[in-house]
Design a protein around this motif. Structure first.
Motif, PDB file in Angstrom:
ATOM      1  N   VAL A   1       0.842  -1.201   0.000  1.00 29.95           N
ATOM      2  CA  VAL A   1       0.000   0.000   0.000  1.00 29.95           C
ATOM      3  C   VAL A   1       0.875   1.249   0.000  1.00 29.95           C
ATOM      4  O   VAL A   1       0.612   2.208  -0.742  1.00 29.95           O
ATOM      5  CB  VAL A   1      -0.968  -0.006   1.210  1.00 29.95           C
ATOM      6  CG1 VAL A   1      -1.640   1.349   1.395  1.00 29.95           C
ATOM      7  CG2 VAL A   1      -2.009  -1.098   1.043  1.00 29.95           C
ATOM      8  N   ALA A   2       1.921   1.246   0.803  1.00 30.73           N
ATOM      9  CA  ALA A   2       2.826   2.401   0.863  1.00 30.73           C
ATOM     10  C   ALA A   2       3.511   2.619  -0.480  1.00 30.73           C
ATOM     11  O   ALA A   2       3.634   3.759  -0.952  1.00 30.73           O
ATOM     12  CB  ALA A   2       3.861   2.194   1.974  1.00 30.73           C
ATOM     13  N   HIS A   3       3.945   1.555  -1.130  1.00 33.29           N
ATOM     14  CA  HIS A   3       4.606   1.679  -2.432  1.00 33.29           C
ATOM     15  C   HIS A   3       3.624   2.113  -3.511  1.00 33.29           C
ATOM     16  O   HIS A   3       3.987   2.879  -4.412  1.00 33.29           O
ATOM     17  CB  HIS A   3       5.306   0.381  -2.818  1.00 33.29           C
ATOM     18  CG  HIS A   3       6.627   0.228  -2.141  1.00 33.29           C
ATOM     19  ND1 HIS A   3       7.768   0.836  -2.597  1.00 33.29           N
ATOM     20  CD2 HIS A   3       6.980  -0.440  -1.024  1.00 33.29           C
ATOM     21  CE1 HIS A   3       8.771   0.533  -1.787  1.00 33.29           C
ATOM     22  NE2 HIS A   3       8.319  -0.228  -0.823  1.00 33.29           N
ATOM     23  N   GLU A   4       2.391   1.655  -3.437  1.00 32.03           N
ATOM     24  CA  GLU A   4       1.371   2.111  -4.386  1.00 32.03           C
ATOM     25  C   GLU A   4       1.130   3.609  -4.210  1.00 32.03           C
ATOM     26  O   GLU A   4       0.983   4.345  -5.184  1.00 32.03           O
ATOM     27  CB  GLU A   4       0.066   1.326  -4.191  1.00 32.03           C
ATOM     28  CG  GLU A   4      -1.044   1.730  -5.138  1.00 32.03           C
ATOM     29  CD  GLU A   4      -0.755   1.441  -6.609  1.00 32.03           C
ATOM     30  OE1 GLU A   4      -1.391   2.076  -7.470  1.00 32.03           O
ATOM     31  OE2 GLU A   4       0.113   0.590  -6.911  1.00 32.03           O
TER      32      GLU A   4
ATOM     33  N   ALA B   1       3.350   5.737  -3.194  1.00 31.76           N
ATOM     34  CA  ALA B   1       4.513   6.410  -3.777  1.00 31.76           C
ATOM     35  C   ALA B   1       4.391   6.476  -5.293  1.00 31.76           C
ATOM     36  O   ALA B   1       4.721   7.497  -5.913  1.00 31.76           O
ATOM     37  CB  ALA B   1       5.798   5.688  -3.372  1.00 31.76           C
ATOM     38  N   ALA B   2       3.909   5.406  -5.904  1.00 31.13           N
ATOM     39  CA  ALA B   2       3.726   5.396  -7.361  1.00 31.13           C
ATOM     40  C   ALA B   2       2.689   6.440  -7.779  1.00 31.13           C
ATOM     41  O   ALA B   2       2.896   7.183  -8.743  1.00 31.13           O
ATOM     42  CB  ALA B   2       3.305   4.002  -7.824  1.00 31.13           C
TER      43      ALA B   2
ATOM     44  N   GLY C   1       2.969  13.887 -10.287  1.00 31.87           N
ATOM     45  CA  GLY C   1       3.975  14.908 -10.581  1.00 31.87           C
ATOM     46  C   GLY C   1       4.499  15.660  -9.375  1.00 31.87           C
ATOM     47  O   GLY C   1       5.056  16.746  -9.513  1.00 31.87           O
ATOM     48  N   LYS C   2       4.368  15.089  -8.201  1.00 36.49           N
ATOM     49  CA  LYS C   2       4.813  15.765  -6.977  1.00 36.49           C
ATOM     50  C   LYS C   2       6.333  15.791  -6.842  1.00 36.49           C
ATOM     51  O   LYS C   2       6.852  16.522  -6.008  1.00 36.49           O
ATOM     52  CB  LYS C   2       4.201  15.105  -5.747  1.00 36.49           C
ATOM     53  CG  LYS C   2       2.704  15.284  -5.636  1.00 36.49           C
ATOM     54  CD  LYS C   2       2.194  14.665  -4.343  1.00 36.49           C
ATOM     55  CE  LYS C   2       0.699  14.783  -4.219  1.00 36.49           C
ATOM     56  NZ  LYS C   2       0.226  14.181  -2.968  1.00 36.49           N
ATOM     57  N   GLY C   3       7.034  14.980  -7.589  1.00 36.20           N
ATOM     58  CA  GLY C   3       8.492  14.953  -7.519  1.00 36.20           C
ATOM     59  C   GLY C   3       9.001  13.833  -6.634  1.00 36.20           C
ATOM     60  O   GLY C   3       8.366  13.446  -5.650  1.00 36.20           O
ATOM     61  N   GLU C   4      10.176  13.334  -6.997  1.00 36.05           N
ATOM     62  CA  GLU C   4      10.738  12.181  -6.295  1.00 36.05           C
ATOM     63  C   GLU C   4      11.040  12.481  -4.827  1.00 36.05           C
ATOM     64  O   GLU C   4      10.768  11.662  -3.953  1.00 36.05           O
ATOM     65  CB  GLU C   4      12.008  11.697  -6.996  1.00 36.05           C
ATOM     66  CG  GLU C   4      12.506  10.406  -6.420  1.00 36.05           C
ATOM     67  CD  GLU C   4      13.629   9.778  -7.224  1.00 36.05           C
ATOM     68  OE1 GLU C   4      14.185   8.796  -6.730  1.00 36.05           O
ATOM     69  OE2 GLU C   4      13.947  10.259  -8.314  1.00 36.05           O
ATOM     70  N   LYS C   5      11.567  13.661  -4.541  1.00 35.00           N
ATOM     71  CA  LYS C   5      11.926  13.982  -3.154  1.00 35.00           C
ATOM     72  C   LYS C   5      10.695  13.959  -2.249  1.00 35.00           C
ATOM     73  O   LYS C   5      10.708  13.347  -1.180  1.00 35.00           O
ATOM     74  CB  LYS C   5      12.609  15.351  -3.097  1.00 35.00           C
ATOM     75  CG  LYS C   5      13.122  15.703  -1.727  1.00 35.00           C
ATOM     76  CD  LYS C   5      13.888  17.014  -1.733  1.00 35.00           C
ATOM     77  CE  LYS C   5      14.384  17.319  -0.328  1.00 35.00           C
ATOM     78  NZ  LYS C   5      15.141  18.566  -0.276  1.00 35.00           N
ATOM     79  N   VAL C   6       9.626  14.594  -2.678  1.00 40.86           N
ATOM     80  CA  VAL C   6       8.387  14.631  -1.883  1.00 40.86           C
ATOM     81  C   VAL C   6       7.822  13.228  -1.722  1.00 40.86           C
ATOM     82  O   VAL C   6       7.436  12.821  -0.623  1.00 40.86           O
ATOM     83  CB  VAL C   6       7.343  15.571  -2.543  1.00 40.86           C
ATOM     84  CG1 VAL C   6       5.984  15.429  -1.887  1.00 40.86           C
ATOM     85  CG2 VAL C   6       7.813  17.007  -2.496  1.00 40.86           C
ATOM     86  N   CYS C   7       7.786  12.488  -2.821  1.00 40.42           N
ATOM     87  CA  CYS C   7       7.203  11.140  -2.784  1.00 40.42           C
ATOM     88  C   CYS C   7       8.006  10.190  -1.908  1.00 40.42           C
ATOM     89  O   CYS C   7       7.436   9.365  -1.194  1.00 40.42           O
ATOM     90  CB  CYS C   7       7.058  10.600  -4.192  1.00 40.42           C
ATOM     91  SG  CYS C   7       5.893  11.566  -5.200  1.00 40.42           S
ATOM     92  N   MET C   8       9.322  10.301  -1.947  1.00 42.88           N
ATOM     93  CA  MET C   8      10.154   9.443  -1.106  1.00 42.88           C
ATOM     94  C   MET C   8      10.002   9.810   0.372  1.00 42.88           C
ATOM     95  O   MET C   8      10.034   8.944   1.238  1.00 42.88           O
ATOM     96  CB  MET C   8      11.616   9.509  -1.531  1.00 42.88           C
ATOM     97  CG  MET C   8      11.903   8.883  -2.888  1.00 42.88           C
ATOM     98  SD  MET C   8      11.474   7.130  -2.986  1.00 42.88           S
ATOM     99  CE  MET C   8      10.037   7.190  -4.067  1.00 42.88           C
ATOM    100  N   GLN C   9       9.795  11.091   0.660  1.00 43.14           N
ATOM    101  CA  GLN C   9       9.538  11.493   2.047  1.00 43.14           C
ATOM    102  C   GLN C   9       8.217  10.912   2.528  1.00 43.14           C
ATOM    103  O   GLN C   9       8.111  10.422   3.651  1.00 43.14           O
ATOM    104  CB  GLN C   9       9.535  13.018   2.169  1.00 43.14           C
ATOM    105  CG  GLN C   9      10.902  13.637   2.063  1.00 43.14           C
ATOM    106  CD  GLN C   9      10.860  15.164   2.036  1.00 43.14           C
ATOM    107  OE1 GLN C   9       9.852  15.775   1.699  1.00 43.14           O
ATOM    108  NE2 GLN C   9      11.982  15.773   2.385  1.00 43.14           N
ATOM    109  N   GLU C  10       7.200  10.955   1.676  1.00 43.06           N
ATOM    110  CA  GLU C  10       5.906  10.371   2.034  1.00 43.06           C
ATOM    111  C   GLU C  10       6.032   8.860   2.229  1.00 43.06           C
ATOM    112  O   GLU C  10       5.431   8.295   3.144  1.00 43.06           O
ATOM    113  CB  GLU C  10       4.860  10.685   0.963  1.00 43.06           C
ATOM    114  CG  GLU C  10       4.442  12.142   0.940  1.00 43.06           C
ATOM    115  CD  GLU C  10       3.405  12.448  -0.132  1.00 43.06           C
ATOM    116  OE1 GLU C  10       2.840  11.496  -0.735  1.00 43.06           O
ATOM    117  OE2 GLU C  10       3.154  13.641  -0.366  1.00 43.06           O
ATOM    118  N   LEU C  11       6.812   8.211   1.370  1.00 43.99           N
ATOM    119  CA  LEU C  11       7.031   6.770   1.498  1.00 43.99           C
ATOM    120  C   LEU C  11       7.711   6.449   2.824  1.00 43.99           C
ATOM    121  O   LEU C  11       7.327   5.510   3.516  1.00 43.99           O
ATOM    122  CB  LEU C  11       7.877   6.250   0.332  1.00 43.99           C
ATOM    123  CG  LEU C  11       8.241   4.770   0.359  1.00 43.99           C
ATOM    124  CD1 LEU C  11       7.006   3.885   0.302  1.00 43.99           C
ATOM    125  CD2 LEU C  11       9.189   4.439  -0.777  1.00 43.99           C
ATOM    126  N   ALA C  12       8.707   7.242   3.193  1.00 44.49           N
ATOM    127  CA  ALA C  12       9.417   7.016   4.460  1.00 44.49           C
ATOM    128  C   ALA C  12       8.464   7.114   5.642  1.00 44.49           C
ATOM    129  O   ALA C  12       8.526   6.308   6.577  1.00 44.49           O
ATOM    130  CB  ALA C  12      10.564   8.007   4.598  1.00 44.49           C
TER     131      ALA C  12
END
Length: 82
Positions: A41-44, A46-47, A53-64
């Motif tokens: 669910v967390a990885h979905e 992030a996808a 289009g939120k950007g990798e940095k924002v998405c990786m922070q949300e994933l963390a």
């Protein structure tokens, strides 16, 4: 000539007994299933974040944040090459 076979037999028996001890109980297996589903669910999320289009940095922070306590590392137990 019998000694090599005896040694091999004892070695195999030791491996099998160790494997038996490493088996999870039904409860532990169910807990693993829940963790894997939560990680999925967390990885979905992030996808979807990246698709939005939120950007990798924002998405990786949300994933963390979503994965805190679920898996090892800041990538929720999974990382791929870029």
């Amino acid at each position: 000539m019998k000694k090599p076979f005896l040694s091999l037999f004892l070695f195999a028996a030791a491996l099998l007994s160790t494997a038996a001890l490493a088996q999870h109980s039904d409860q532990e297996t169910q807990e693993d299933v829940k963790r894997h589903r939560a990680m999925a669910v967390a990885h979905e999320g992030a996808a979807k974040c990246l698709e939005a289009g939120k950007g990798e940095k924002v998405c990786m922070q949300e994933l963390a944040v979503a994965c805190k306590g679920l898996a090892l590392g800041k990538y929720c137990g999974m990382r791929h090459a870029h």
